[in-house]
Design a protein around this motif. Structure first.
Motif, mmCIF file in Angstrom:
data_model
loop_
_atom_site.group_PDB
_atom_site.id
_atom_site.type_symbol
_atom_site.label_atom_id
_atom_site.label_comp_id
_atom_site.label_asym_id
_atom_site.label_seq_id
_atom_site.Cartn_x
_atom_site.Cartn_y
_atom_site.Cartn_z
ATOM 1 N N GLY A 29 12.481 -9.865 5.317
ATOM 2 C CA GLY A 29 11.320 -9.324 4.626
ATOM 3 C C GLY A 29 11.281 -9.617 3.138
ATOM 4 N N LEU A 30 12.164 -10.498 2.676
ATOM 5 C CA LEU A 30 12.246 -10.793 1.244
ATOM 6 C C LEU A 30 11.222 -11.829 0.794
ATOM 7 N N VAL A 31 10.771 -12.663 1.721
ATOM 8 C CA VAL A 31 9.721 -13.634 1.405
ATOM 9 C C VAL A 31 8.653 -13.584 2.489
ATOM 10 N N SER A 32 7.468 -13.986 2.124
ATOM 11 C CA SER A 32 6.383 -14.143 3.090
ATOM 12 C C SER A 32 5.910 -15.581 2.998
ATOM 13 N N ASP A 33 5.198 -16.025 4.030
ATOM 14 C CA ASP A 33 4.705 -17.399 4.008
ATOM 15 C C ASP A 33 3.211 -17.412 4.254
ATOM 16 N N TYR A 58 5.850 -20.338 0.361
ATOM 17 C CA TYR A 58 6.710 -19.157 0.429
ATOM 18 C C TYR A 58 6.616 -18.419 -0.894
ATOM 19 N N GLU A 59 6.588 -17.071 -0.802
ATOM 20 C CA GLU A 59 6.545 -16.268 -2.016
ATOM 21 C C GLU A 59 7.341 -14.985 -1.822
ATOM 22 N N LEU A 60 7.747 -14.386 -2.936
ATOM 23 C CA LEU A 60 8.502 -13.142 -2.890
ATOM 24 C C LEU A 60 7.666 -12.031 -2.266
ATOM 25 N N ASN A 61 8.321 -11.199 -1.490
ATOM 26 C CA ASN A 61 7.694 -9.990 -0.962
ATOM 27 C C ASN A 61 8.192 -8.841 -1.840
ATOM 28 N N LEU A 62 7.419 -8.498 -2.852
ATOM 29 C CA LEU A 62 7.861 -7.517 -3.838
ATOM 30 C C LEU A 62 7.975 -6.117 -3.267
ATOM 31 N N SER A 63 7.246 -5.793 -2.200
ATOM 32 C CA SER A 63 7.329 -4.442 -1.643
ATOM 33 C C SER A 63 8.728 -4.149 -1.107
ATOM 34 N N VAL A 64 9.374 -5.134 -0.498
ATOM 35 C CA VAL A 64 10.742 -4.931 -0.005
ATOM 36 C C VAL A 64 11.698 -4.787 -1.182
ATOM 37 N N LEU A 65 11.511 -5.580 -2.219
ATOM 38 C CA LEU A 65 12.365 -5.460 -3.397
ATOM 39 C C LEU A 65 12.182 -4.097 -4.056
ATOM 40 N N ASP A 66 10.950 -3.588 -4.092
ATOM 41 C CA ASP A 66 10.695 -2.244 -4.635
ATOM 42 C C ASP A 66 11.401 -1.183 -3.800
ATOM 43 N N GLU A 67 11.389 -1.356 -2.476
ATOM 44 C CA GLU A 67 12.055 -0.402 -1.585
ATOM 45 C C GLU A 67 13.561 -0.383 -1.845
ATOM 46 N N ILE A 68 14.150 -1.559 -2.033
ATOM 47 C CA ILE A 68 15.591 -1.646 -2.294
ATOM 48 C C ILE A 68 15.933 -0.994 -3.631
ATOM 49 N N THR A 69 15.176 -1.322 -4.667
ATOM 50 C CA THR A 69 15.484 -0.745 -5.985
ATOM 51 C C THR A 69 15.259 0.764 -5.981
ATOM 52 N N GLY A 70 14.285 1.234 -5.220
ATOM 53 C CA GLY A 70 14.073 2.678 -5.103
ATOM 54 C C GLY A 70 15.247 3.358 -4.421
ATOM 55 N N TRP A 71 15.773 2.711 -3.389
ATOM 56 C CA TRP A 71 16.920 3.259 -2.680
ATOM 57 C C TRP A 71 18.141 3.312 -3.598
ATOM 58 N N VAL A 72 18.381 2.227 -4.328
ATOM 59 C CA VAL A 72 19.523 2.188 -5.249
ATOM 60 C C VAL A 72 19.366 3.249 -6.340
ATOM 61 N N ALA A 73 18.161 3.381 -6.883
ATOM 62 C CA ALA A 73 17.915 4.391 -7.909
ATOM 63 C C ALA A 73 18.167 5.790 -7.351
ATOM 64 N N GLY A 74 17.823 6.007 -6.086
ATOM 65 C CA GLY A 74 18.060 7.298 -5.457
ATOM 66 C C GLY A 74 19.536 7.632 -5.332
ATOM 67 N N LEU A 75 20.373 6.613 -5.212
ATOM 68 C CA LEU A 75 21.819 6.840 -5.153
ATOM 69 C C LEU A 75 22.350 7.396 -6.473
ATOM 70 N N LYS A 76 21.704 6.996 -7.541
ATOM 71 C CA LYS A 76 22.126 7.459 -8.868
ATOM 72 C C LYS A 76 21.735 8.919 -9.080
ATOM 73 N N GLY A 77 20.710 9.377 -8.373
ATOM 74 C CA GLY A 77 20.265 10.760 -8.496
ATOM 75 C C GLY A 77 19.460 10.978 -9.759
#
Length: 92
Positions: A54-58, A67-86
């Motif tokens: 889900g990192l790229v779409s075509d 091919y281009e970046l799928n920013l929604s998946v990257l946003d989901e990952i960064t949101g998850w990582v930020a949530g780990l920090k609390g």
């Protein structure tokens, strides 16, 4: 898309380099492959792994696939990582 697939895709340095290339906008597999010393089949494999994660779409335009970046998946990952920090503003 699962985090397991996403992190597996990100574990490969070539795939991370492909994502870096796509920061500048959509590119064809041939354009991407021109940056690496590998066969077209290998480039296609890396793109398929990134797409499956889900990192790229075509987008097919005529005989080319862009091919281009799928920013929604990257946003989901960064949101998850930020949530780990609390909540950093919460006093302990």
């Amino acid at each position: 898309m699962s985090f397991q697939e996403t992190f597996k895709a990100l574990s490969d340095p070539t795939r991370r380099a492909v994502l870096e290339l796509l920061r500048n906008g959509a590119q064809t597999a041939g354009d991407i492959g021109a940056h690496f010393d590998m066969t077209g089949a290998t480039v296609s494999h890396h793109l398929a792994v990134l797409k499956e994660a889900g990192l790229v779409s075509d987008d097919r335009q005529g005989k080319y696939i862009y091919y281009e970046l799928n920013l929604s998946v990257l946003d989901e990952i960064t949101g998850w990582v930020a949530g780990l920090k609390g909540d950093t503003h919460h006093e302990k």
